[in-house]
Design an enzyme around this catalytic site. Structure first.
Site, mmCIF file in Angstrom:
data_model
loop_
_atom_site.group_PDB
_atom_site.id
_atom_site.type_symbol
_atom_site.label_atom_id
_atom_site.label_comp_id
_atom_site.label_asym_id
_atom_site.label_seq_id
_atom_site.Cartn_x
_atom_site.Cartn_y
_atom_site.Cartn_z
ATOM 1 N N SER A 23 8.962 0.321 0.857
ATOM 2 C CA SER A 23 8.483 0.672 2.195
ATOM 3 C C SER A 23 7.654 -0.444 2.819
ATOM 4 C CB SER A 23 7.671 1.972 2.139
ATOM 5 O OG SER A 23 6.592 1.859 1.218
ATOM 6 N N GLY A 147 -5.032 -6.187 3.518
ATOM 7 C CA GLY A 147 -5.768 -5.516 4.575
ATOM 8 C C GLY A 147 -5.281 -4.097 4.779
ATOM 9 N N LYS A 203 -9.894 -0.869 -4.195
ATOM 10 C CA LYS A 203 -9.831 0.222 -3.206
ATOM 11 C C LYS A 203 -8.829 1.293 -3.619
ATOM 12 C CE LYS A 203 -5.716 -0.736 -1.135
ATOM 13 N NZ LYS A 203 -4.633 0.204 -0.729
ATOM 14 N N SER A 266 -1.867 7.577 2.370
ATOM 15 C CA SER A 266 -2.158 6.847 1.139
ATOM 16 C C SER A 266 -1.658 7.617 -0.079
ATOM 17 C CB SER A 266 -3.663 6.612 1.011
ATOM 18 O OG SER A 266 -3.998 6.232 -0.308
ATOM 19 N N ASN A 268 -2.370 6.857 -3.123
ATOM 20 C CA ASN A 268 -3.485 6.957 -4.062
ATOM 21 C C ASN A 268 -4.375 8.147 -3.726
ATOM 22 O OD1 ASN A 268 -3.068 4.400 -5.655
ATOM 23 N ND2 ASN A 268 -3.215 3.544 -3.600
ATOM 24 N N VAL A 291 5.707 4.707 -6.300
ATOM 25 C CA VAL A 291 4.712 4.095 -7.181
ATOM 26 C C VAL A 291 3.301 4.378 -6.670
ATOM 27 C CG1 VAL A 291 3.790 1.916 -8.066
ATOM 28 C CG2 VAL A 291 6.270 2.265 -7.937
ATOM 29 N N GLU A 293 0.053 2.827 -7.104
ATOM 30 C CA GLU A 293 -0.537 1.605 -7.660
ATOM 31 C C GLU A 293 -1.886 1.876 -8.323
ATOM 32 O OE1 GLU A 293 0.402 -1.353 -8.229
ATOM 33 O OE2 GLU A 293 1.804 -2.102 -6.744
#
Length: 345
Positions: A23, A147, A203, A266, A268, A291, A293
């Protein structure tokens, strides 16, 4: 009039080759080619790339967004790498070294490599620049792009800002020129090659924590506290590695941290939400379907912090949840029960 000599399989000048057709890689390729620049997008699965070419879109990850005419879809790695001087690697961190080893035989003498991968090396916690130097040597210019960017918004042409850093100032200037789009995509130069890479990894971990907090139902106060103290942990680790403090107040630090911790685009954060709602790690990852991360990043950042002797209590608690089976609610309680500290520590 001087004519540019073109020596590639496409018979035309290629501005950049993007390595990785997920993506984010696809969205960057779309953005780069939106102004008419010829951009090659390479992916490792021929069937997937054939579908992208047939559809002239990535319906799986970026539905409703068509490829610009100047975006070239490619599954031949040699052709893709040799087509352009500048390569943009956009692959998950756990295969970063593998991909660099794969493309190394096809690099040109003048090749320059930038990556938008966010994370550290699996099992070692090393920065990706160290992995790149090990694989490629010191002949090639290297850069990192990082970023607050969500792929769907970038591909749709929504306003976005990002930073690029490299020891090679000319490479930074050239990347700014190629990537920057005055209407939608602003690119800032940064000289902190270390800090830019670290922010993107840390982050991801803090975003899992923010998601866990919201999944439990702790509310906005707790989420904001996690973001703020997570930033402090990021800065402490950065200082130990020689990064510049101001980097973590910029796009690759605070910017990316706030974005990833507060928006459900997000992965995550969504992963953390699922954990906070009581799902186990495997189920939570499977539900995301892509995935996450931050799962691997948590172990890598934890290892790096241990090696550098840096206290990172939020990272430590998230590590215990993901890798030692600790209950998310208990992890939150243990964070609050820590000894009293000065805010600056």
């Amino acid at each position: 009039m001087t004519q540019t000599l073109v020596n590639n399989a496409y018979g035309k000048e290629i501005s950049m080759t993007v390595i990785g057709a997920g993506s984010y890689g696809t969205s960057l390729a779309i953005s780069l080619s939106r102004n008419g620049a010829n951009v090659v997008l390479w992916g490792h699965e021929p069937e997937h790339m054939a579908k992208l070419e047939a559809d002239r879109a990535n319906h799986e990850f970026l539905p409703g967004i068509e490829f610009p005419p100047s975006l070239i879809v490619e599954s031949d790695l040699a052709k893709a790498v040799q087509a352009s001087r500048d390569l943009l690697v956009v692959v998950p961190s756990h295969v970063f070294g593998i991909v660099l080893n794969s493309l190394k035989p096809y690099l040109r003498d003048d090749s320059r490599i930038c990556w938008a991968t966010k994370g550290l090396e699996p099992e070692t916690g090393r920065l990706l620049k160290d992995v790149a130097f090990d694989v490629l040597g010191e002949h090639y210019s290297l850069a990192v792009l990082s970023g607050p960017t969500f792929a769907k918004e970038l591909a749709a042409g929504m306003p976005t800002a990002i930073s690029v850093a490299s020891p090679d100032a000319q490479f930074v200037a050239d990347l700014q020129e190629k990537i920057h789009c005055s209407k939608t995509f602003r690119v800032y130069a940064n000289s902190d090659f270390t800090g830019m890479q670290l922010g993107g990894a840390v982050k991801n971990v803090i975003a899992i924590g923010a998601g866990m907090s919201d999944g439990i139902g702790f509310g906005a106060n707790a989420r904001t506290a996690l973001i703020t103290r997570g930033l402090a942990e990021m800065c402490r680790l950065g200082a130990a590695l020689g990064a510049q403090p101001e980097t973590f107040m910029g796009m690759a630090g605070l910017g990316d941290l706030v974005l990833t911790c507060t928006d459900n685009q997000s992965r995550n954060r969504r992963f953390g939400l699922a954990l906070g709602q009581g799902k186990d790690v495997d189920t939570a990852q499977a539900d995301i379907g892509q995935v996450v991360e931050g799962y691997r990043n948590t172990k890598e950042v934890w290892m790096l912090a241990q090696r550098m002797g840096v206290e990172m209590p939020i990272v430590d608690q998230i590590y215990q949840v993901l890798y030692q089976g600790k209950d998310a609610r208990l992890a939150a309680q243990d964070l609050l029960a820590r000894d009293k500290k000065s805010e600056g520590k």
